[in-house]
Design an enzyme around this catalytic site. Structure first.
Site, PDB file in Angstrom:
ATOM      1  CE  LYS A  14       5.841  -2.905  12.200  1.00 22.64           C
ATOM      2  NZ  LYS A  14       5.721  -4.076  11.319  1.00 22.64           N
ATOM      3  CD  GLN A  15       2.891   0.765  10.081  1.00 21.63           C
ATOM      4  OE1 GLN A  15       3.564  -0.261  10.238  1.00 21.63           O
ATOM      5  NE2 GLN A  15       2.546   1.220   8.896  1.00 21.63           N
ATOM      6  CD1 TRP A  18       0.740  -0.553   3.070  1.00 22.32           C
ATOM      7  CD2 TRP A  18      -0.625   1.146   3.553  1.00 22.32           C
ATOM      8  NE1 TRP A  18       1.062  -0.117   4.335  1.00 22.32           N
ATOM      9  CE2 TRP A  18       0.233   0.925   4.658  1.00 22.32           C
ATOM     10  CE3 TRP A  18      -1.584   2.153   3.640  1.00 22.32           C
ATOM     11  CZ2 TRP A  18       0.172   1.682   5.821  1.00 22.32           C
ATOM     12  CZ3 TRP A  18      -1.645   2.911   4.807  1.00 22.32           C
ATOM     13  CH2 TRP A  18      -0.771   2.686   5.874  1.00 22.32           C
ATOM     14  CG  ASP A  19       4.796   0.772   1.476  1.00 18.91           C
ATOM     15  OD1 ASP A  19       3.834   0.224   2.047  1.00 18.91           O
ATOM     16  OD2 ASP A  19       5.978   0.552   1.775  1.00 18.91           O
ATOM     17  CD  GLU A  69       2.161  -4.451   9.261  1.00 16.97           C
ATOM     18  OE1 GLU A  69       3.241  -5.006   9.608  1.00 16.97           O
ATOM     19  OE2 GLU A  69       1.967  -3.999   8.114  1.00 16.97           O
TER      20      GLU A  69
END
Length: 790
Positions: free
Chosen positions: A608-609, A357-358, A496
């Site tokens: 995580k992000q 998806w980046d 994630e």
């Protein structure tokens, strides 16, 4: 001659390194650090969207991992069952020897070393001085590029000066396999044929998947620097390798230039790749390398004219943003709409070259606003893999299209089933089964591209079908339950650390937006393009009753907005999890999820992000400002930044809310992911999403840009130390120039018809071509001062 104007190869090679000539366009490394060589090779890569060549040592030593990556060529190499981006044999072997002394860092005394990446012109240079046991000094300069004007061409050259030595010199060129790398071994053959310009060698191979790769190469001693005695050339070839050894007599103090050229074609782009590669190389040899370099330099100049960002007042930020733009430009090929950009571009083998998806969320905005043909090609890759997305949805029991979490050439999901942690623990990877937000991510990019470009042909013939099929997926992915809300259960959001969660806010907001956008698209198609819509509706079996379902699902969507807390809950039950302060575990050498263990991490609020923070970026205009800032400040201290995607998004939101110290801290963290290898894995290639995120942090964060179908909006928050930021953007065929300072703003429409622009809370102004609108930050608001015409 100034480096910025040189287009002659000999001038480039003989000119001394002068990092002070234009320091903001150069990446310089003066030291040779064997333990970090692999990392530097990724940073100094040259690429053009078709070919990528790492900035490797030319000597073929164990310190180097030379590889050439070919976009779109994937192979499955047993015992692996997953496709990975093919790494062809490294073409960079180019070494010299005086008698028995081979000039290499492992055998001779290194007197000096410097490498330089000229980002303005896409040229990598490297320089060595060696001394052998007898004290003979040899000075060697190298130059390397991947042509942006002719994407099938790689060019390398060396200039060798025997400073204190006269006698025999052997120059060796050829291919080399990288020890311990992921380079594929494919069946190959080598041949040599004569051409009007001399011998041409051909290395042809076939991947296990059946793709033919043909590399035509030629080595030449430049006539202007040739020896009085004709050199003797010995050519030897073996399967998968090729050596070209030129032996000659040299004079002390005289320089000798040696050129090594390669043309590459595959059966993906030509039915006769060997003939195409040879013909292309012969044309290059016939015209000479100087015209080829000139076209390459001109191509880079055109891209920089549209994409450059200037920052006055912060040298490191300036270099970092140009480094990001350089690799973004290098990674894409507008002529091939059946390839996309892997997580590490064409600079390394990280993530096997798979597409995430980046590309749509982190990279597309750069291309959409600076080079729309590249953005279109990347989105067409998703259109061409739509059949695989439909198949995945059907296999999992859903309707519509569910795109692969990781994809290669076919669009089938190639996510690995497990991963091994740094401590040896084997963990299942379930993103391929649960990270469903990717379908909405792609739909979001489709609409953003159309809004910014007005490319109606793309929307009618590709984009609308993606939007409809992804909306169909979301309409059947969840259910309206007893509370009257539509719930999407058992998913993974961007964070994630938490799998099988219910109602991840990012996923639900994206799904809701996807459904609304599809309804808008269908209505617009019916009104503006009735025949293309009838053709599409008939082909995919569309029933207007689907619109009713989409609207009811969107209206009932569970969003996670908690009015009592004034926060957006990341997923149902998140607020009840254990609160862990990451700062209590600093400093540490392992990620916190490894220290705590998988299960405790899942039961905690550690993120995580950027997850909700990503939502704040994409939907900031729909969220009350107080809730946006409160949500950001709630999740920011709980985020681990275990992904390279995260710091830039935090910089972006921090800039939008005016927290400049935090914004600059995260901006520095994002830029150091590659430039300082602060995640310890830059050797696998540059982090494309982090680079795209860095550009977005500047454009959408510090510059405060927002786009819509009718025009542009700006809410700048420029750091006080940045005296001025200059950039250009493309919107619906017009180019705008922005000049942003801490308290000043100038907007100029360089061409095209009028465009409405909104600054801060002021009413929109209509900007005409040639008009510069000037603004000043006064008393807590932006006020227009005056307008001026060219």
């Amino acid at each position: 001659m100034n480096e910025a104007t040189m287009t002659d190869l000999s001038e480039r090679l003989s000119s001394p390194f002068d990092p002070t000539a234009d320091p903001l366009w150069l990446m310089i490394d003066d030291e040779f650090t064997p333990t970090r060589e692999h990392e530097f090779e990724a940073l100094f890569s040259v690429a053009n969207g078709y070919l990528g060549s790492r900035g490797s040592l030319p000597f073929g030593t164990s310190l180097s991992a030379p590889m050439v990556f070919i976009a779109g060529v994937f192979d499955i190499v047993p015992p692996s069952t997953l496709p990975e981006l093919v790494a062809a044999p490294g073409w960079t072997l180019l070494s010299q020897a005086t008698g028995a002394n081979r000039l290499a860092t492992e055998s001779l005394a290194l007197l000096g070393h410097r490498r330089m990446l000229d980002m303005r012109q896409g040229i990598f240079r490297r320089e060595f001085r060696f001394s052998d046991k007898e004290g003979r000094v040899i000075h060697v300069r190298f130059l390397r590029l991947a042509s942006l004007a002719d994407r099938h061409i790689l060019l390398q050259s060396s200039l060798c000066t025997a400073e204190t030595y006269s006698g025999p010199l052997a120059i060796r060129s050829g291919f080399v396999q990288s020890p311990g790398s992921a380079t594929q071994t494919f069946s190959s053959s080598t041949t040599c044929r004569e051409s009007p310009s001399g011998p041409v060698q051909i290395l042809a191979g076939r991947t296990h998947a059946g793709t033919t790769i043909a590399l035509a190469v030629a080595a030449r001693l430049n006539a202007a620097t040739a020896s009085e005695h004709a050199p003797r050339i010995n050519i030897s070839s073996t399967a998968g390798a090729m050596d070209n050894v030129m032996q000659m007599e040299v004079e002390a103090g005289k320089a000798y230039q040696y050129d090594w050229l390669e043309a590459c074609h595959t059966s993906r782009d030509n039915p006769y790749p060997e003939q195409a590669a040879v013909a292309q190389l012969e044309r290059l040899l016939a015209e000479g390398v100087t015209p080829a370099i000139r076209r390459h330099v001109e191509a880079w100049a055109r891209r920089w004219q549209a994409a450059d960002v200037e920052i006055e007042g912060d040298v490191e930020a300036q270099r970092a943003i140009r480094f990001a733009c350089y690799h973004l430009i290098s990674a894409v090929n507008p002529a091939d709409e059946r390839v996309s950009i892997g997580a590490r571009g064409l600079s390394g083998s990280g993530y096997k070259g798979h597409v995430f998806w980046d590309t749509e969320i982190f990279l597309l905005p750069f291309y959409t606003l600076t080079d729309p043909p590249c953005a279109r090609a990347l989105l067409m890759y998703r259109f061409h893999t739509l059949a695989a997305a439909r198949d995945k949805a059907r296999r999992l029991g859903y309707t519509g299209a569910l795109y692969a979490w990781e994809s290669a050439d076919s669009g089938e999901d190639v996510t690995p089933p497990y991963a091994i942690t740094p401590v040896g623990e084997v963990l299942p990877v379930v993103t391929g089964l649960q990270a469903h937000h990717i379908s909405a991510d792609i739909a979001y990019a489709v609409w953003q591209y159309w809004q910014a470009t007005g490319d109606d042909d793309f929307l009618c013939n590709a984009g609308a079908e993606i939007l409809v099929e992804t909306a169909r997926f979301w309409a059947g992915r969840g259910e309206i339950e007893g509370d009257g809300r539509y719930h999407i259960r058992k998913v993974i959001g961007p964070d994630e650390y938490h799998d099988e969660v219910d109602d991840n806010a990012y996923t639900n907001w994206m799904a809701q937006w996807n459904l609304d956008c599809a309804c808008t698209t269908v209505g617009m198609m019916k009104e503006r393009w009735p025949q293309p819509w009838r053709d599409l509706a008939g082909r995919i079996g569309f029933d207007d009753r689907e619109l009713e379902r989409w609207r009811s699902v969107s209206a009932a969507m569970y969003t996670g907005m908690d009015a009592e807390r004034n926060l957006i809950e990341q997923f149902q039950g998140y607020f009840e999890l254990e609160d862990i302060d990451p700062a209590q575990y600093a400093p540490r050498s392992l990620p916190l999820d490894i220290i705590l263990g998988r299960e405790r991490t899942r039961r905690s609020k550690l993120v995580k992000q950027a997850d909700v923070v990503m939502l704040l970026h994409l939907f900031g205009e729909r969220i009350p400002p107080a809730m946006l800032e409160a949500s950001f400040r709630y999740y920011e201290p709980r985020t681990e930044h275990g992904s390279s995607l995260s710091p830039a998004m935090h910089a972006l939101i921090a800039a939008q809310i005016g927290d400049m110290d935090m914004a600059l801290r995260y901006f520095r963290q994002a830029r150091e992911i590659d430039l300082a290898d602060n995640m310890g894995n830059a050797s696998g290639g540059v982090h494309m999403a982090a680079l795209g995120g860095l550009w977005q942090a500047l454009v959408f964060g510090f510059a405060g840009l927002r786009t819509n179908e009718t025009g542009l909006a700006l809410r700048p928050n420029c750091p006080p130390a940045w005296r001025v930021v200059r950039l250009k953007l493309l919107w619906r065929g017009r180019q705008l120039a922005l000049r942003i300072g801490p308290v000043q703003l100038e907007i100029e429409l360089l061409n095209g018809t009028s465009i409405p622009v909104t600054v801060g809370n002021a009413p929109a102004v209509l900007l005409d071509a040639g008009r510069t609108s000037r603004w000043e930050w006064t008393d807590g608001t932006w006020k227009e001062l005056a307008s001026e015409y060219r």
